[in-house]
Design an enzyme around this catalytic site. Sequence first.
Site, short mmCIF file in Angstrom:
data_model
loop_
_atom_site.label_atom_id
_atom_site.label_comp_id
_atom_site.label_asym_id
_atom_site.label_seq_id
_atom_site.Cartn_x
_atom_site.Cartn_y
_atom_site.Cartn_z
N GLY A 1 72.19 54.19 20.58
CA GLY A 1 73.29 54.72 21.37
C GLY A 1 73.01 56.17 21.74
O GLY A 1 71.84 56.56 21.89
N CYS A 2 74.03 56.96 21.87
CA CYS A 2 73.90 58.36 22.26
C CYS A 2 73.04 59.13 21.27
O CYS A 2 73.27 59.08 20.07
CB CYS A 2 75.29 58.99 22.33
SG CYS A 2 75.27 60.75 22.62
#
Length: 198
Positions: free
Chosen positions: A32-33
């Site tokens: 993810g981020c």
Amino acid sequence: MKRIIMTSLVLFSIIGAEAQKPKLEKATFGMGCFWCSEAVFQRLNGVTNVRSGYEGGNVPNPTYDEVCTGTTNHAEVIELQYDPTKISYDELLEVFWKLHDPTTLNRQGADVGTQYRSVVFYHNEQQKATAEKYKALLNKENAFGKPVVTTIEKAQPFYVAENYHQDYYIKNGQAPYCRAVILPKMDKLEKLFKAKIK
């Protein structure tokens, strides 16, 4: 003669110090981020350096804006160096899989796109075998209630992200995104891996 002996002693002490330095290894994860991933792994004992960047795409030297379009095929990743005498690759994988949702394809929470995919980029055959074995075990035990969709891929060129992405949580801990998304992960890290934190 004394000078020669002293010089030899200095050289031996330098060589000895170099020999005692631990040999660092490299690991690369996309979960993810990369702001979240970086913040988590920076806190682990044995992890000496963490850089946010892009990997797995087909455009050289991509920018953040280009990666965000989803057209470069890069994932947001962290590349870290670690001391295997202090933390093992297995332990890094445990943190990786427990600190994000590896069952959602191309998304983490509200972050949607191929750049947010769950991926392990391995740097040698041992890392590949360890990651594949761990993933198979998670699926066999139905650990998440759904299949793990994490891909395990050979390391590709890593492009360091822009400076403002580095140490993001350290510099921006009070920002709304950090408080809403990263802080809960840090709390989870504290709860699950307290013994592994610096």
